[in-house]
Design a protein around this motif. Structure first.
Motif, short mmCIF file in Angstrom:
data_model
loop_
_atom_site.label_atom_id
_atom_site.label_comp_id
_atom_site.label_asym_id
_atom_site.label_seq_id
_atom_site.Cartn_x
_atom_site.Cartn_y
_atom_site.Cartn_z
N GLN A 33 19.16 14.40 5.60
CA GLN A 33 18.64 13.44 6.80
C GLN A 33 17.11 13.07 6.70
O GLN A 33 16.59 11.89 6.69
N LEU A 34 16.38 14.04 6.28
CA LEU A 34 14.87 13.91 6.59
C LEU A 34 14.51 13.13 5.36
O LEU A 34 13.61 12.48 5.19
N ALA A 35 15.30 13.42 4.09
CA ALA A 35 14.91 12.51 2.93
C ALA A 35 15.29 11.28 3.33
O ALA A 35 14.80 10.14 2.79
N GLN A 36 16.35 11.07 3.92
CA GLN A 36 16.95 9.67 4.15
C GLN A 36 15.88 8.91 5.17
O GLN A 36 15.31 7.65 4.81
N ILE A 37 15.43 9.58 6.26
CA ILE A 37 14.22 8.96 7.18
C ILE A 37 13.01 8.72 6.17
O ILE A 37 12.52 7.65 6.25
N SER A 38 12.73 9.59 5.15
CA SER A 38 11.64 9.24 4.43
C SER A 38 11.53 8.01 3.77
O SER A 38 10.75 7.12 3.53
N TYR A 39 12.82 7.90 3.07
CA TYR A 39 12.93 6.57 2.06
C TYR A 39 12.93 5.29 2.84
O TYR A 39 12.63 4.29 2.28
N LEU A 40 13.61 5.34 4.13
CA LEU A 40 13.48 4.12 4.73
C LEU A 40 12.38 3.92 5.42
O LEU A 40 12.03 2.78 5.76
N LEU A 41 11.68 4.88 5.91
CA LEU A 41 10.12 4.89 6.28
C LEU A 41 9.20 4.16 5.25
O LEU A 41 8.46 3.37 5.90
N CYS A 42 9.35 4.31 4.02
CA CYS A 42 8.66 3.37 3.10
C CYS A 42 8.90 2.19 3.41
O CYS A 42 8.01 1.27 3.39
N GLY A 43 10.14 1.71 3.31
CA GLY A 43 10.59 0.31 3.44
C GLY A 43 10.06 -0.37 4.62
O GLY A 43 9.65 -1.42 4.91
N THR A 44 10.34 0.36 5.81
CA THR A 44 10.07 -0.10 7.29
C THR A 44 8.53 -0.17 7.40
O THR A 44 8.01 -0.83 8.07
N ALA A 45 7.67 0.81 6.81
CA ALA A 45 6.25 0.82 7.04
C ALA A 45 5.71 -0.42 5.91
O ALA A 45 4.81 -1.04 6.80
N GLY A 46 6.15 -0.85 5.06
CA GLY A 46 5.64 -1.96 4.59
C GLY A 46 5.97 -3.07 5.16
O GLY A 46 5.18 -3.90 5.14
N LEU A 47 7.20 -3.08 5.68
CA LEU A 47 7.46 -4.30 6.43
C LEU A 47 6.62 -4.62 7.75
O LEU A 47 6.10 -5.63 8.36
N THR A 48 6.26 -3.31 8.37
CA THR A 48 5.55 -3.30 9.64
C THR A 48 4.12 -3.90 9.41
O THR A 48 3.57 -4.80 10.10
N ILE A 49 3.55 -3.72 8.12
CA ILE A 49 2.27 -4.22 7.78
C ILE A 49 2.40 -5.57 7.50
O ILE A 49 1.53 -6.39 7.99
N MET A 50 3.59 -6.03 6.88
CA MET A 50 3.62 -7.62 6.41
C MET A 50 3.67 -8.31 7.77
O MET A 50 3.11 -9.33 7.98
N THR A 51 4.82 -7.71 8.50
CA THR A 51 5.18 -8.73 9.57
C THR A 51 4.35 -8.49 10.92
O THR A 51 3.82 -9.33 11.61
N GLY A 52 3.72 -7.12 11.10
CA GLY A 52 2.87 -6.94 12.12
C GLY A 52 1.51 -7.41 12.04
O GLY A 52 0.89 -7.92 12.91
N LEU A 53 0.91 -7.23 10.67
CA LEU A 53 -0.33 -7.58 10.48
C LEU A 53 -0.76 -8.99 10.17
O LEU A 53 -1.37 -9.86 10.31
N SER A 54 0.11 -9.35 9.09
CA SER A 54 0.09 -10.68 8.47
C SER A 54 0.91 -11.79 9.15
O SER A 54 0.49 -13.15 9.18
N GLY A 55 1.81 -11.50 9.86
CA GLY A 55 2.53 -12.35 10.81
C GLY A 55 3.64 -12.99 9.97
O GLY A 55 4.14 -13.93 10.41
N GLN A 56 4.16 -12.56 8.72
CA GLN A 56 5.16 -13.05 8.08
C GLN A 56 6.50 -12.32 8.62
O GLN A 56 6.34 -11.14 8.20
#
Length: 340
Positions: A33-56
């Motif tokens: 489960q810790l590995a699952q959280i980790s690879y989902l975190l990579c995808g979620t963090a990138g989306l957080t930067i794109m949507t949260g910072l650049s507004g897309q």
């Protein structure tokens, strides 16, 4: 900038120490489960930067994860590359796809941008059945990935699940470290300026389209790494793992945790895994009818989303910050009252 880099580096080292400690204390299933959280975190963090910072707005993050997963599977199975070069190649290929999509997305706004990324998320899994790719990608069955065994230096009896947690968690921490420094850099400030007012940003000398494309590339690279780790951890790259539900789940995780907050991305990824496990356990209960079991996960996800938005309108991380500030204020007022 140097102080920020040092602070983020110390935070990354603390995260690595916490990762090792937790993986040692956990049972193999919890390590998985810790590995699952980790690879989902990579995808979620990138989306957080794109949507949260650049507004897309993007609902196609799952397609970038699929790109990384299939790249990992193909290079591992056909060229026998090692884990590190395979993951780097997955990041690079996903970045190239992100560059292409970002160049098209830079011309779109609002619902048109969402529609483009939605088409990407829906259409990508269908590509595996395309006549020219079905043989290479094995259609709906997907590609089996042989996970590399733990290094012999760790011992012959070292648990494979713990090794997967270490690799996936380490990659997630490196991703967070890079994104945290990016968000505090000149590029991060440019993204915030574009998000707040594109016209004002352009008048101040910022190349709006270039910044938006960069945001797509960064998000795609993070998702590609997450997808590569997913294929390596689960030993499979199949279209069933990269449906629209994955993209919507990543977006929900970013919103639940708090857009623009990398700590919020961690909370969102944690919820994605734990709520999914909980709903799967409930759906598999013998006393539930098939109709209820099939619809239960969606109901629970929706309920959790509504509750979090009511309790923490700005996301979990924003709510925790406000709660901490409130508790600190009460403690400070109580201390001043005691002194008087």
């Amino acid at each position: 900038m140097k102080l920020t880099l040092v602070r983020h580096s110390l935070g990354a080292l603390a995260g690595l120490a916490a990762l090792i400690l937790l993986s040692v204390l956990f049972q193999p299933y919890r390590d998985f489960q810790l590995a699952q959280i980790s690879y989902l975190l990579c995808g979620t963090a990138g989306l957080t930067i794109m949507t949260g910072l650049s507004g897309q707005i993007s609902v196609g993050q799952g397609a970038f994860m699929a790109t990384g997963a299939y790249t990992t599977a193909l290079l591992t199975n056909h060229l026998r590359w090692g884990l590190v070069p395979v993951l780097l190649a997955s990041v690079l290929v996903s970045m190239l796809l992100g560059l292409v999509v970002g160049m098209a997305a830079a011309r779109l706004r609002g619902p048109y941008l969402a529609a483009l990324t939605l088409a990407l998320a829906v259409g990508f899994p269908a590509l595996v059945d395309y006549r020219g790719l079905a043989g290479l990608l094995e259609g709906q069955n997907g590609l089996t990935v042989s996970a590399s065994a733990p290094p012999l230096a760790l011992g012959a009896d070292f648990p494979p699940a713990r090794w997967q947690a270490w690799v996936a968690g380490g990659c997630a921490i490196v991703t967070l470290w890079f994104l945290a420094n990016l968000s505090r850099s000149r590029y991060g400030r440019s993204m915030r300026a574009v998000r707040d007012d594109e016209s004002a940003a352009a008048l101040s000398g910022i190349h709006v389209a270039r910044v938006q494309i960069l945001a797509f590339v960064v998000a795609a690279a993070s998702a590609g790494l997450g997808g590569g780790l997913l294929a390596w951890v689960t030993s499979l790259a199949a279209p069933g793992a990269f449906t629209l539900n994955l993209s919507l789940g990543l977006l929900a995780g970013a919103v639940l945790g708090g857009l623009g907050s990398l700590a919020g991305a961690l909370w969102g990824s944690l919820l994605l895994v734990l709520v999914s496990t909980w709903t799967s356990d409930l759906a598999s209960a013998d006393q539930l009818s098939p109709n209820v079991a099939n619809n239960l996960p969606g109901v629970i996800y929706g309920t959790v989303l509504i509750l979090v938005m009511i309790i923490f309108p700005g996301g979990i991380q924003h709510g925790l910050r406000r709660l901490f500030a409130w508790v600190t204020k009460i403690a400070r007022d109580h201390r001043h009252g005691a002194v008087e």
